[in-house]
Design an enzyme around this catalytic site. Structure first.
Site, PDB file in Angstrom:
ATOM      1  N   GLU A   1       0.831  -1.207   0.000  1.00 24.74           N
ATOM      2  CA  GLU A   1       0.000   0.000   0.000  1.00 24.74           C
ATOM      3  C   GLU A   1       0.867   1.258   0.000  1.00 24.74           C
ATOM      4  OE1 GLU A   1      -3.479  -0.518   2.382  1.00 24.74           O
ATOM      5  OE2 GLU A   1      -3.804   1.634   2.572  1.00 24.74           O
TER       6      GLU A   1
ATOM      7  N   CYS B   1      -8.296  -2.322   4.456  1.00 28.36           N
ATOM      8  CA  CYS B   1      -8.101  -3.449   5.389  1.00 28.36           C
ATOM      9  C   CYS B   1      -9.394  -3.899   6.032  1.00 28.36           C
ATOM     10  CB  CYS B   1      -7.163  -3.059   6.524  1.00 28.36           C
ATOM     11  SG  CYS B   1      -5.612  -2.401   5.969  1.00 28.36           S
TER      12      CYS B   1
ATOM     13  N   LYS C   1     -15.191 -10.195   8.447  1.00 26.67           N
ATOM     14  CA  LYS C   1     -14.194 -11.062   7.817  1.00 26.67           C
ATOM     15  C   LYS C   1     -14.829 -12.348   7.307  1.00 26.67           C
ATOM     16  CE  LYS C   1     -10.460  -8.558   8.321  1.00 26.67           C
ATOM     17  NZ  LYS C   1      -9.715  -8.064   7.158  1.00 26.67           N
TER      18      LYS C   1
ATOM     19  N   SER D   1      -7.518   1.553  -1.904  1.00 23.57           N
ATOM     20  CA  SER D   1      -6.299   0.824  -2.255  1.00 23.57           C
ATOM     21  C   SER D   1      -6.714  -0.514  -2.855  1.00 23.57           C
ATOM     22  CB  SER D   1      -5.469   0.595  -1.000  1.00 23.57           C
ATOM     23  OG  SER D   1      -4.537  -0.430  -1.229  1.00 23.57           O
TER      24      SER D   1
ATOM     25  N   CYS E   1      -9.998  -2.065  15.045  1.00 20.77           N
ATOM     26  CA  CYS E   1     -10.233  -3.510  15.201  1.00 20.77           C
ATOM     27  C   CYS E   1     -10.265  -3.964  16.660  1.00 20.77           C
ATOM     28  CB  CYS E   1      -9.155  -4.288  14.465  1.00 20.77           C
ATOM     29  SG  CYS E   1      -8.962  -3.766  12.762  1.00 20.77           S
TER      30      CYS E   1
ATOM     31  N   GLU F   1       1.925   1.710  -3.416  1.00 20.40           N
ATOM     32  CA  GLU F   1       0.787   2.204  -4.204  1.00 20.40           C
ATOM     33  C   GLU F   1       0.587   3.704  -3.976  1.00 20.40           C
ATOM     34  OE1 GLU F   1      -2.802   0.133  -3.174  1.00 20.40           O
ATOM     35  OE2 GLU F   1      -3.947   0.968  -4.856  1.00 20.40           O
TER      36      GLU F   1
ATOM     37  N   GLU G   1     -13.885 -12.877  -5.623  1.00 20.14           N
ATOM     38  CA  GLU G   1     -12.651 -12.316  -6.192  1.00 20.14           C
ATOM     39  C   GLU G   1     -11.454 -12.517  -5.268  1.00 20.14           C
ATOM     40  OE1 GLU G   1     -15.262 -10.611  -5.143  1.00 20.14           O
ATOM     41  OE2 GLU G   1     -14.700  -8.758  -4.124  1.00 20.14           O
TER      42      GLU G   1
ATOM     43  N   GLU H   1     -15.978 -11.362   4.025  1.00 26.55           N
ATOM     44  CA  GLU H   1     -14.837 -11.076   3.147  1.00 26.55           C
ATOM     45  C   GLU H   1     -14.224 -12.363   2.586  1.00 26.55           C
ATOM     46  OE1 GLU H   1     -11.047  -9.788   4.882  1.00 26.55           O
ATOM     47  OE2 GLU H   1     -10.997  -8.145   3.462  1.00 26.55           O
TER      48      GLU H   1
END
Lengths: 162, 585
Positions: free
Chosen positions: B281, B301, B360, B321, B505, B284, B368, B363
């Site tokens: 990142e 994230c 999560k 990102s 988190c 990036e 993908e 996710e």
């Protein structure tokens, strides 16, 4: 849902939203106007109101389901109003209502799948002498017995197929 | 300016508090614990449940959570009338609550259960009218059981006021009242971001995570499978609470030991992938700054935040990102690097991740996020689920001796661990970006401006010739503030960090649930973040690019950060998602 709603009605609703947007407590008047326009408040209309007033859809839906004046389904072609006032009640309105539910296969407040009838309970219609009484649209049927119901319903079914 | 204060008498004790303080808080100040149920500090104060009734000499008893303390007020919190009123109200709430406490996930951590005991309810006096409703298990993350709901509306406040996602609300009326999505839509079909803050707010078992521990047990029992576990930064500062340890206790070594006892073949640290994320990142960000790419870059994230962006701010999808989250990067590295290196068939590797997060679970099921048709992560469980497994296995957690993570993918730096607290990703990125751009060593690695619990934090850091401006938001309600300001053109940044959960988190939807009574005096966000920063300070290396195993990964396998192989394995893409109606503007 899934039914096409007239874009012209949304234009009219937009006008209402613009009118009330900056007022205090705009939600109720906008919802009432929307129901007058569309006849009921489907998700597309509630979502439009939510976006227009910048409030969550679930708040609009919460109000729509709290007040009995708001309807989530369109009325059928014929609205059956069963008087549940005291006089009708003591003379057997419940049995009449039960028979209607049985014949139509729906609960109170619902519309038949073919869209022909909406069944609703109502307060005193003001003709207690005819108790128990129902109205279908503007027609009044009094001194009813449950067995009268199938014949009455058939009249409207025939009218549609004709 | 001095704050205006009021003095009042509560149960014979005099107390002075700032004007506007509730009677409930004033009482807490002198150690009088008025019982509450619908009240949750900083989230919900609506006086609905009537548990906190007190006598102030008015015509009727008053709800102290919404009653401002007034000068000269005399409050009685413990009279026969008050106790009786509270008990009857509680009995009425209990009258149509599904009392399946023995099998309830919240047993022994249920505020209703605790109240019943504290208020001396010895029998169920009333059998109330109740409608049995279906459990909504349509979401991959959150299960809703309306039969256990006490209609306190704490979840609604969390969803609407704090997170501003607003997928649940109170609908219908009287006995039919229910907390649900519009048009009774299953939660899985609504634009829920799976953050699980509703679970954190729920005093009972009406909202809980989807339990995936059976899948983990099954994998562990399968001799064909190599079962590898990874743990996110925030687990080590919260897991101990499930075993009676104080909030903010660091249990890294015990956690690793417990995971080995459970039978995992390897215990890896998601912090490794956090370091990897920083390299990808950071690269990036530098690329975008140099080539005039889309700025600000926004962190990716937090899967709750990513889904929030897809539903509510799709015009920012290009800002996100392209980096996968650390969980997914870790899975991809395990299956495509570690497996090959160790001669294991990636299809026979089961990656389990322990996350502070309910999102999560969603996710890891995204199509993908399966590099080469192999899911990066197979099963995601929460901190609470891991604790339940440790208990079920009969592992004496508190007495375990510390053990280290396994080699290579267990290596991490202090920069990786601070991902757990709001501002951590930004701070970790700055530590690395500074050194890459200037070629100089960063002496003071602590960027305190991005730490702490302000809803939106901003900082500008001089890096070489460039002023790099960053913003940090935690909680999607705060994210809205930052994004709306960027949309209006009032603000511009190089980098924005967004975490879906308030506090980041450490207080994710999958973390141990702290009861409202404890949250009254302790803030788990601050206590767990403190532990995170302590862990960072204790590490030998505190910059992601100094992680020797990450360096080795690039040398042996990935090539350069942002290179071809990285893009295949470590980057992803996003999609615009509808809210309630497809094609609505």
């Amino acid at each position: 849902m899934g039914k096409k709603l007239d874009p012209k009605l949304f234009e009219a609703l937009e006008q209402v939203i613009v009118r009330y947007k900056d007022h205090k407590g705009p939600l109720m008047p906008v919802m009432q106007a929307a129901q007058d326009l569309f006849g009921y408040l489907p998700i597309e209309v509630q979502d439009y109101i939510a976006r227009g007033l910048d409030i969550p859809l679930v708040k609009v839906y919460g109000v729509a389901t709290f007040y009995s004046q708001f309807k989530l389904e369109p009325n059928g072609e014929n609205t059956i109003s069963v008087c549940l006032g005291t006089a009708c009640y003591v003379r057997g309105a419940q049995k009449v209502l039960d028979r209607l539910k049985e014949e139509l296969g729906i609960e109170e407040g619902k519309t038949t799948p073919d869209g022909l009838f909406t069944l609703s309970g109502t307060r005193c219609l003001g003709c207690c002498g005819l108790a128990p009484v129902i109205m279908i649209n503007d027609d009044v049927y009094g001194r009813l017995k449950p067995d009268d119901i199938p014949g009455i319903l058939d009249k409207y079914r025939r009218a549609r197929s004709a | 300016m001095q704050e205006k204060c009021v003095t009042l008498t509560i149960d014979g004790q005099t107390v002075t508090v700032p004007e506007g303080t509730s009677v409930l808080d004033a009482a807490r100040k002198i150690n009088i614990q008025i019982p509450t149920l619908c009240y949750l500090k900083g989230v919900n104060a609506i006086g609905a449940c009537r548990m906190c009734l007190v006598d102030v000499g008015a015509r009727s008893l008053m709800a102290s959570c919404v009653l401002p303390a007034a000068q000269g007020m005399t409050v009685k919190t413990n009279t026969p009338e008050v106790r009786e009123a509270r008990r009857i109200n509680l009995q009425l709430i209990l009258s149509n609550h599904e009392r399946t406490c023995l099998t309830c996930v919240r047993s022994r951590n249920c505020e209703l259960q605790a109240l019943a005991k504290d208020l001396g309810v010895e029998e169920i006096v009333y059998e109330g009218y109740s409608v049995h409703r279906d459990i909504d298990d349509s979401s991959p993350s959150i299960i809703r059981d309306p039969n256990k709901c006490v209609l306190c509306r704490r979840c609604i406040a969390a969803c609407q006021n704090i997170q501003q996602v607003s997928v649940i609300g109170a609908t219908n009326r009287g006995f039919d009242t229910i907390v649900e999505s519009p048009f009774s839509m299953p939660l899985g079909d609504a634009p829920c971001i799976n953050c699980g803050q509703c679970i954190q707010a729920c005093p009972v078992g009406a909202l809980r995570e989807k339990d995936d521990t059976d899948k983990v047990w099954e994998a562990l029992a399968d001799p064909e499978l190599t079962v590898v576990v990874q743990t996110a930064p925030s687990i080590r500062v919260a897991l101990g609470e499930e075993f009676g340890m104080p909030i903010g206790t660091r249990v890294t070594g015990k956690m690793v030991a417990a995971l080995r006892r459970l039978g995992f073949d390897r215990v890896f640290d998601t912090d490794f992938a956090a370091d990897l994320t920083i390299l990808e990142e950071g690269t990036e960000l530098i690329e975008r700054m140099k080539s005039g790419g889309k700025l600000p870059i926004i962190t990716s994230c937090s899967p709750g935040w990513v889904k929030f962006c897809e539903h509510f701010y799709p015009d920012f999808l290009e800002n996100l990102s392209t980096c996968k989250s650390p969980q997914q990067m870790m899975g991809a590295v395990i299956k495509h690097y570690w497996a090959h290196k160790n001669g294991v068939d990636p299809k026979k590797v089961c990656v389990v991740s322990v996350m502070p997060c309910t999102a999560k679970k969603f996710e890891c099921g995204r199509d993908e996020l399966a590099a080469g048709g192999v899911a990066d992560v197979d099963i995601a469980i929460t901190t609470r689920e891991l604790a339940a497994m440790i208990k079920e296995a009969g592992i004496g957690f508190t007495a375990l001796a510390d053990e280290p993570f396994d080699d290579v993918l267990g290596d991490s730096t202090g920069a990786g661990v601070i991902f757990g607290a709001t501002g951590g990703v930004t701070e970790a990125a700055l530590r690395t970006v500074y050194e890459i751009l200037t070629g100089k060593t960063l002496e003071n690695v602590e960027f305190t401006a991005v730490r702490g619990l302000s809803g939106v934090k901003e900082a500008t850091v001089r890096i070489g010739d460039e002023d790099v401006s960053v913003a940090v938001a935690h909680g999607t309600g705060n994210a809205r503030k930052v994004l709306d300001a960027i949309r209006r053109g009032e603000k511009s940044y190089h980098m924005v960090e967004i975490m879906a959960c308030p506090g980041g988190c450490v207080t994710g939807g999958g973390q141990p649930i702290v009861p409202a009574s404890v949250r009254e005096t302790l803030d788990p966000r601050a206590l767990r973040a403190r532990a995170i920063y302590d862990e960072d300070e204790s590490m030998a290396r505190r910059k992601s690019h100094e992680n020797p195993s990450v360096k080795k990964l690039y040398e042996e396998f990935l090539g350069q950060p942002g290179g071809h192989r990285s893009h295949e394995l470590l980057h992803t893409h996003y999609q615009k998602r509808p809210q309630y109606i497809k094609d609505a503007e």
